[in-house]
Write a protein that holds these residues in place. Structure first.
Motif, short mmCIF file in Angstrom:
data_model
loop_
_atom_site.label_atom_id
_atom_site.label_comp_id
_atom_site.label_asym_id
_atom_site.label_seq_id
_atom_site.Cartn_x
_atom_site.Cartn_y
_atom_site.Cartn_z
N TYR A 1 0.78 -1.24 0.00
CA TYR A 1 0.00 0.00 0.00
C TYR A 1 0.81 1.30 0.00
CZ TYR A 1 -3.58 -3.40 1.19
OH TYR A 1 -4.42 -4.49 1.17
N HIS A 2 2.12 1.23 0.05
CA HIS A 2 2.92 2.46 0.02
C HIS A 2 3.18 2.84 -1.44
CE1 HIS A 2 5.96 5.46 0.84
NE2 HIS A 2 5.78 5.31 2.15
N SER A 3 3.09 4.13 -1.74
CA SER A 3 3.24 4.59 -3.12
C SER A 3 4.61 4.27 -3.71
CB SER A 3 2.97 6.09 -3.22
OG SER A 3 3.92 6.81 -2.44
N LYS A 4 5.63 4.10 -2.86
CA LYS A 4 6.98 3.81 -3.37
C LYS A 4 7.04 2.45 -4.05
CE LYS A 4 8.46 1.83 1.03
NZ LYS A 4 9.23 2.04 2.27
N ASN A 5 6.05 1.59 -3.79
CA ASN A 5 6.07 0.24 -4.34
C ASN A 5 5.12 0.07 -5.52
OD1 ASN A 5 8.04 -0.84 -2.59
ND2 ASN A 5 6.51 -0.91 -0.96
N ARG A 6 4.69 1.17 -6.13
CA ARG A 6 3.90 1.05 -7.36
C ARG A 6 4.74 0.33 -8.41
NH1 ARG A 6 0.96 6.40 -9.24
NH2 ARG A 6 -0.84 5.08 -9.59
N GLY A 7 4.14 -0.66 -9.03
CA GLY A 7 4.87 -1.46 -10.02
C GLY A 7 5.16 -2.85 -9.51
N THR A 8 5.54 -2.96 -8.23
CA THR A 8 5.71 -4.29 -7.62
C THR A 8 4.48 -4.66 -6.79
OG1 THR A 8 6.88 -3.34 -5.73
CG2 THR A 8 8.21 -4.14 -7.55
N SER A 9 3.77 -3.65 -6.29
CA SER A 9 2.48 -3.89 -5.64
C SER A 9 1.46 -4.19 -6.73
CB SER A 9 2.06 -2.65 -4.85
OG SER A 9 0.68 -2.67 -4.57
N ARG A 10 0.37 -4.86 -6.37
CA ARG A 10 -0.67 -5.14 -7.36
C ARG A 10 -1.85 -4.20 -7.25
NH1 ARG A 10 3.31 -6.80 -9.72
NH2 ARG A 10 3.86 -9.00 -9.70
N VAL A 11 -1.89 -3.34 -6.20
CA VAL A 11 -2.93 -2.31 -6.12
C VAL A 11 -2.41 -0.98 -6.66
CG1 VAL A 11 -4.07 -3.44 -4.17
CG2 VAL A 11 -2.41 -1.62 -3.73
N ASN A 12 -1.11 -0.76 -6.52
CA ASN A 12 -0.46 0.42 -7.10
C ASN A 12 -1.10 1.74 -6.67
OD1 ASN A 12 1.41 -1.16 -8.77
ND2 ASN A 12 -0.42 -1.75 -9.91
N CYS A 13 -1.40 1.83 -5.38
CA CYS A 13 -2.06 3.04 -4.89
C CYS A 13 -1.03 4.12 -4.56
CB CYS A 13 -2.92 2.74 -3.67
SG CYS A 13 -2.01 2.15 -2.24
N ALA A 14 -1.51 5.36 -4.45
CA ALA A 14 -0.68 6.50 -4.06
C ALA A 14 -1.51 7.39 -3.15
CB ALA A 14 -0.20 7.26 -5.28
N ASN A 15 -1.42 7.15 -1.86
CA ASN A 15 -2.22 7.86 -0.87
C ASN A 15 -1.24 8.55 0.09
OD1 ASN A 15 -3.67 8.41 1.63
ND2 ASN A 15 -5.33 7.12 0.83
N SER A 16 -1.16 9.88 0.01
CA SER A 16 -0.16 10.61 0.79
C SER A 16 -0.40 10.47 2.29
CB SER A 16 -0.16 12.08 0.40
OG SER A 16 -1.43 12.67 0.57
#
Length: 519
Positions: free
Chosen positions: A433-448
């Motif tokens: 759930y951390h935005s730094k892991n977009r691409g390896t996460s499967r939800v690819n969220c970005a929540n500040s």
């Protein structure tokens, strides 16, 4: 009297030898003696997919990590009860909140014959930091200030206090590789199984589409493996793994489907192991792709449109899993046990979809590893969501294509199994759930707001305050409905009744060096 004394000395020497052979710290052991420690020298294991790579940072799939863990080792490791114990580091000192000093074992050899040195540790940490998987586990380390004091001493500096640094150093992604071997053979060879590790087994062969084979490392620094060879066969279809186990084609089968539990229990030649792990199963919504899933109301609606109790009961049986009540597995400190639960309410789902601007529904694609359980899951969702106007298109793929597809963030709806690999709630939540892991996460969220909570919790040394921050983070995750929490699945292994020494740690990183066959 002299004969008695000589006999007593000989007996004591034999006892000391046996004790030494039972310790991982054994420096020398005659390789020929290990051949008698198992009635059958080779173990054949059925696994659910072909590894993407045999590089420690090449894949985050659980069975790949298990294979890698037989060939590579870390500074510290977990024992069977998740206690942190020394591994390649013989000892360590916590100088302050941001400084740790590790004293390496002397005489440890890589599979290429080179001795492990502190420079290899520095190289491995920097290498991990340059990879998509490893970067998340090295970001708390101040690599510029981390140094080799001498050949056997390493000082690791942190950029800030990090409560889970020792647990992180147990993760297989931070395995120690031979710098000389990597430089000599190249990154491609490492992915295919080069001689760069220190573990009790070393690479022998990889037959694409069929198997990976590893063999005993007779120069291992600790207690030698009891088996000579392990063959991991790639068998994607679940029922076929069971059939191969029953016929003797394999000695062990991973991830037995719950529908086959009873037939294995009824077979006197087989045994079934069920145990809880640090994994959660969920159905991820890719919120980075331009689809209706970017709308929170849509995601909430799909949760309300899903009869999760029925789905889990049919897919896994009551014996195979328990329905999830949140994104974190039970038993971890900081788990929020009071989250709102999405029930099954078709009318509420329809109302939310109308509010979101989709009263007539829309199309979505369900992408998965093609097997019996996932295919049935897709069909069940397809039928349930039809009731609220959502047309679900099924897209089963084979393992390699699926990894490439998801890494490119092309999926829309996807079943996922994620590990809280180090037994720390922050590591698991950040990975998904951390935005730094977009691409390896499967939800690819970005929540500040979520990022701030996770970042603050990671550097908070007070355990109670840490737990509070993680509980708040889970409330946001649950409300945002980035996924549908499916179940906490019991991990299953079927094996020959003659197979002994099998342990089932929560990490699923079974130590195959302890396994053997008895007559």
């Amino acid at each position: 009297m002299k004969k008695r004394l000589t006999a007593l000395i000989l007996a004591l020497c034999m006892i000391m030898t046996l004790v030494a052979c039972g310790s991982k710290d054994t420096d020398e052991q005659d390789p020929s003696t290990t051949k008698s420690l198992s009635a059958k020298s080779d173990l054949v294991v059925a696994i659910d997919r072909e590894p993407q790579a045999l590089d420690p940072t090449g894949s985050n799939h659980s069975i790949t990590c298990t294979i890698v863990s037989q060939m590579y080792e870390t500074l510290l490791e977990f024992d069977e009860k998740m206690n942190i114990v020394p591994c390649l580091a013989e000892s360590y000192e916590e100088v302050d909140d941001t400084t740790l000093v590790f004293h390496l074992r002397k005489g440890v050899k890589f599979h290429n014959g080179e001795e492990m040195k502190a420079s290899d540790v520095i190289f491995s940490l920097n290498r991990a930091a340059s990879t998509p998987i490893g970067v998340a586990y090295t970001e708390k380390i101040d690599l510029a200030s981390t140094r080799a004091n001498d050949d056997y001493t390493v000082t690791i500096k942190l950029v800030e206090p990090y409560a889970a640094i020792k647990e992180t150093l147990c993760i297989s992604y931070l395995s120690i590789l031979s710098e000389k071997e990597v430089d000599s053979v190249g990154e491609g060879a490492i992915s295919r199984g080069a001689m760069a590790g220190t573990g009790p087994f070393k690479f022998e062969s990889w037959t694409p589409g069929d198997n990976v084979t590893i063999i005993r490392n007779d120069d291992y620094w600790g207690e030698k493996a009891r088996l000579e060879k392990i063959v991991y066969r790639f068998i994607t279809e679940q029922t076929r793994r069971t059939i191969e186990l029953e016929s003797g084609g394999v000695d062990m089968a991973m991830l037995i489907p719950a529908t086959d539990y009873e037939r294995i229990r009824a077979n006197e030649n087989l045994e079934l192991e069920l145990y809880t792990s640090l994994y959660v199963r969920y159905i991820a919504f890719n919120v980075a792709k331009d689809t209706p899933l970017q709308n929170k109301l849509v995601r909430q609606a799909l949760n309300w449109a899903t009869d999760m109790d029925t789905m889990v009961s049919i897919l896994y049986t009551d014996d195979g899993a328990q329905v999830s009540t949140g994104p974190v597995p039970p038993g971890l400190n900081g788990r929020n046990n009071n989250l709102k639960i999405y029930g099954y309410d078709v009318e509420k789902a329809k109302a939310l979809l109308a509010e979101a601007g989709y009263p007539n529904g829309f199309d979505l694609t369900f992408t998965c590893l093609g097997n019996a359980t996932n295919n049935m899951m897709g069909q069940m969702l397809q039928e349930m969501w039809k009731a609220v106007g959502v047309n679900l298109i099924l897209n089963p793929l084979e393992s390699g294509a699926l990894s490439e597809y998801a890494s490119g963030m092309k999926q829309e709806v996807m079943p996922v199994r994620t590990a809280y690999s180090i037994g720390d709630i922050g590591e698991g939540l950040e990975a998904v759930y951390h935005s730094k892991n977009r691409g390896t996460s499967r939800v690819n969220c970005a929540n500040s707001e979520l990022d701030v909570l996770l970042d603050e919790a990671a550097k908070t040394m007070d355990s109670n305050r840490r737990a509070e921050l993680y509980e708040k983070a889970q409330e946001i995750i649950q409300d945002e409905a980035y996924c549908m929490n499916l179940c906490y699945e019991y991990t299953s292994i079927g094996h020959s009744s003659k197979l002994k020494g099998l342990t089932t740690p929560p990490t699923e990183r079974t130590d195959y060096s302890k396994i053997y066959f008895e007559n």
